[in-house]
Design an enzyme around this catalytic site. Sequence first.
Site, PDB file in Angstrom:
ATOM      1  N   ASN A 274       0.843  -1.197   0.000  1.00 45.16           N
ATOM      2  CA  ASN A 274       0.000   0.000   0.000  1.00 45.16           C
ATOM      3  C   ASN A 274       0.890   1.264   0.000  1.00 45.16           C
ATOM      4  OD1 ASN A 274       1.045  -0.118   2.575  1.00 45.16           O
ATOM      5  ND2 ASN A 274      -0.843   0.568   3.533  1.00 45.16           N
ATOM      6  N   CYS A 276       1.854   3.630   2.067  1.00 48.88           N
ATOM      7  CA  CYS A 276       2.874   3.931   3.099  1.00 48.88           C
ATOM      8  C   CYS A 276       3.793   2.757   3.367  1.00 48.88           C
ATOM      9  CB  CYS A 276       2.168   4.430   4.350  1.00 48.88           C
ATOM     10  SG  CYS A 276       1.151   5.903   4.004  1.00 48.88           S
ATOM     11  N   GLU A 278       3.430  -0.362   4.602  1.00 48.85           N
ATOM     12  CA  GLU A 278       3.336  -1.311   5.719  1.00 48.85           C
ATOM     13  C   GLU A 278       2.462  -2.526   5.410  1.00 48.85           C
ATOM     14  OE1 GLU A 278       1.895   1.537   5.522  1.00 48.85           O
ATOM     15  OE2 GLU A 278      -0.142   1.486   6.332  1.00 48.85           O
TER      16      GLU A 278
HETATM   17  O1  CDP Z   1      -4.458   7.646  10.105  1.00 45.10           O
HETATM   18  P1  CDP Z   1      -5.153   7.116   8.904  1.00 45.10           P
HETATM   19  O2  CDP Z   1      -6.088   5.981   9.176  1.00 45.10           O
HETATM   20  O3  CDP Z   1      -5.851   8.212   8.148  1.00 45.10           O
HETATM   21  O4  CDP Z   1      -4.046   6.573   7.860  1.00 45.10           O
HETATM   22  P2  CDP Z   1      -2.524   6.101   8.074  1.00 45.10           P
HETATM   23  O5  CDP Z   1      -2.440   5.111   9.184  1.00 45.10           O
HETATM   24  O6  CDP Z   1      -1.648   7.284   8.143  1.00 45.10           O
HETATM   25  O7  CDP Z   1      -2.237   5.346   6.720  1.00 45.10           O
HETATM   26  C1  CDP Z   1      -2.689   4.016   6.531  1.00 45.10           C
HETATM   27  C2  CDP Z   1      -2.883   3.748   5.086  1.00 45.10           C
HETATM   28  O8  CDP Z   1      -3.964   4.529   4.599  1.00 45.10           O
HETATM   29  C3  CDP Z   1      -1.733   4.149   4.182  1.00 45.10           C
HETATM   30  O9  CDP Z   1      -0.697   3.237   4.138  1.00 45.10           O
HETATM   31  C4  CDP Z   1      -2.460   4.228   2.866  1.00 45.10           C
HETATM   32  O10 CDP Z   1      -2.709   2.949   2.353  1.00 45.10           O
HETATM   33  C5  CDP Z   1      -3.750   4.879   3.264  1.00 45.10           C
HETATM   34  N1  CDP Z   1      -3.708   6.368   3.119  1.00 45.10           N
HETATM   35  C6  CDP Z   1      -4.079   6.942   1.911  1.00 45.10           C
HETATM   36  O11 CDP Z   1      -4.400   6.228   0.987  1.00 45.10           O
HETATM   37  N2  CDP Z   1      -4.085   8.308   1.744  1.00 45.10           N
HETATM   38  C7  CDP Z   1      -3.719   9.113   2.741  1.00 45.10           C
HETATM   39  N3  CDP Z   1      -3.739  10.435   2.559  1.00 45.10           N
HETATM   40  C8  CDP Z   1      -3.306   8.564   3.971  1.00 45.10           C
HETATM   41  C9  CDP Z   1      -3.321   7.176   4.132  1.00 45.10           C
END
Ligand code: CDP
Length: 572
Positions: A274, A276, A278
Site C-alpha cells: 500500500n 505507506c 506497511e
Molecule cells: O491515520 P489514517 O487511518 O488516516 O491513515 P494512516 O495510518 O496514516 O495510513 C494508513 C494507510 O492509509 C496508508 O498506508 C495508505 O494505504 C492509506 N492512506 C491513503 O491512501 N491516503 C492518505 N492520505 C493517507 C493514508
Amino acid sequence: MDATPFPFGPHALPVLRRRYLARDAEGRVVETPEQMLARVAGAVARGEEPWGGAAAAREMERAFLGLMSQGLFLPNSPTLMNAGRELGQLSACFVIPVEDSLESIFEAVKETALIHKSGGGTGFSFSHLRPAGDVVASTRGVSSGPVSFMRVFDMATEAVKQGGTRRGANMGILAVSHPDIEAFIAAKRRPGVLENFNISVLVNDAFMAAARADGPWQLVNPRDGAVARTVSAAGLLEQMVQAAHQSGEPGLAFYEAINRGNPTPGLGPLEATNPCGEQPLLPHESCNLGSLVLPRFLKDGEVDFPTLEEAAALAVRFLDDVIEINRHPLPQVARASRLTRKIGLGVMGLADLLADLELPYDSPEAAALGREVMARIAAAARAASAELGQRRGSFPAFAASRLAGGWSHMRNATVTTVAPTGTLSLLLGCSSGIEPYFALAYTRRVLEERDLVEFNPRFLARLAALGLDTPEQRRTLAASGNATAIQGLPPELGQVFATAHEIDPEAHLAMQAAFQASTDNGVSKTVNLDAQAGPEQVRRVFTRAHALGLKGVTVFRSGCRGRQVLELLPLP
Ligand code: CDP
C-alpha cells in the site's frame, strides 16, 4: 470555537468537520464527533447479523462504541468516514495489478481513480512492464516504460483529488532487476515530479549479496526474460543510497522477508504494498487497518496487559465485521479481499506510552517493552481470529495456506499491521504509530490550507511541574523543536523526550524490528537522520534493515524533501 469532546484531541475538530463527519444534501455537517463513533459502531456491528442476528448486533454495537469512545481503538480513516453512509467503502489499502499491455495499464488507472474517490490508497508493482525503448509488436513502435506510465497514474490521482474524500496516495514498486531501475531510482530526485507517489525498490537477497561482494547484477527484460544489461550491484545500491539521502526516496522493500510472511503463497507472490509501505498485498486485495492507543492501557504505571489483550480481541472482531459490511469499489477487489480476509491491527501512541513510563525511546528497555506489547497483541488477535474462524468459517483460501499447518481454523490470513496512523493520531492527540516524537513543538499541516501550532503536552506538563514552563522557555522550545536548549532540565528528562533526529538510526531500526517480530504484515517506520548525515549512514541503515529481516525501510534526512502524506514542520 467548539470544545472537542473526549476521546478526541485538541486539534481534531477542523479535520473531523472537513473530512469525517456526515453531511446533508447541501453539504452541511450533520453529526457530532460522538455521533460519528455511534454511526461507525452501529454500521460495523451489522456484520454480526448473519451469525448472531439482531441481538448480537446490538450487543457488539455497544462493545464497539465503548472501545472507540474510551479512546482505546480507532479503525482506519475510510471506516470512520464511510461506515453507515452511502459510499460504504471502508478499506485504506489496495494493490492493483499492472500487466504489460495498454489495456491493463489503463484499466488499472481507472480502478485507481475509483479507489481514490472512495478514500483508499493504491500500490502497484510496475515490474511486469517492458522497459522504455522496447518493441511494441502491434505498432512496431517503442514502449514508454514504467516511469513514464507512472506519470499517467500520478496525473489521474491529481485530477481525482478535488472530488474525493481525501488526497489519493500511491506506492510505485519496481524490481531491482528491471532494466529501467536506474531511471526509477532517480524519478523523484527532482521536486514536483510524481508527487502523488511514494516509490520503493523491491530488492532480493541475491542483489544484497551481490552488492556486498561487489559483483555483477543482471537487468532482465520482463517481456522475454532476456538479459538487457549487466551492471555493478554495488553501484546500483549506491544510486539508491544517494537518491534516498537527497530526497528520502526510494525506500527499499525486501522480497524474501515479505514473502516469508506470505500466508497464501499458492495465490502468488507478494510484489507490492500500500502507499505507506506497511501492507504487502496480492493483486486486487484490500486491507482494513485499526490501531490500539497504547498510552490508554497504562494502569498504575504499568501496561495493563489483560485489558490490552481483551481490546485486541474485540478489535479483531470489529475489523472482521468491517469485511462483512464493506462495499468494495470493484468486484475484483471484493473477490480477492474475501478470499483471504486480511486485517491489520496495530498500535499508535508508543512515544506517549514511553514518555509516561519515563523510558527513553532508544533504551533496550523500550525496545523490549515494544516487543512484548506487540507479541501480546498479536497472540490475542490470532486467537480471536481462530475463534471467529471456528464459528464463522475460515477464510476461503485457508486450507491451502501456511496457517493450515498450525491451526484448525482461521478467519483472517493476516491479523496484524503497524500503520502510520497519520490522521488517527491527530484525531486522538497522541503520538503516531511507533514513531518517536518528531519534535516537541511543531506546526502540523493538516489540510491543504491550514497549519496548527502545537507543543507536546506531556513535555509542557513536565516543565510546569519543575517550574520551568515560562514564556522564554517556550520560545526556546519553539525555536529548536527539541529539549536540548531548555535551561535547568534534568538530563534524564532530556533523554526521555529526545526527538526523532536525536535518536540513533540503530535505535529506530531496533524498535521497528521489535514490532516486526510478531507483526504479520509490515511495520510503518521512518528512520530519521539529522541534516548532516552522509550517504554512508543511509547505506548502513539499508544494509542493517536487510540483515535484521525487516520487510522494508524508509529513511528521511532532516531538511531533505518530505515523503510523508502529513508534513510535520519544526518551528520556526
Ligand atoms: O491515520 P489514517 O487511518 O488516516 O491513515 P494512516 O495510518 O496514516 O495510513 C494508513 C494507510 O492509509 C496508508 O498506508 C495508505 O494505504 C492509506 N492512506 C491513503 O491512501 N491516503 C492518505 N492520505 C493517507 C493514508
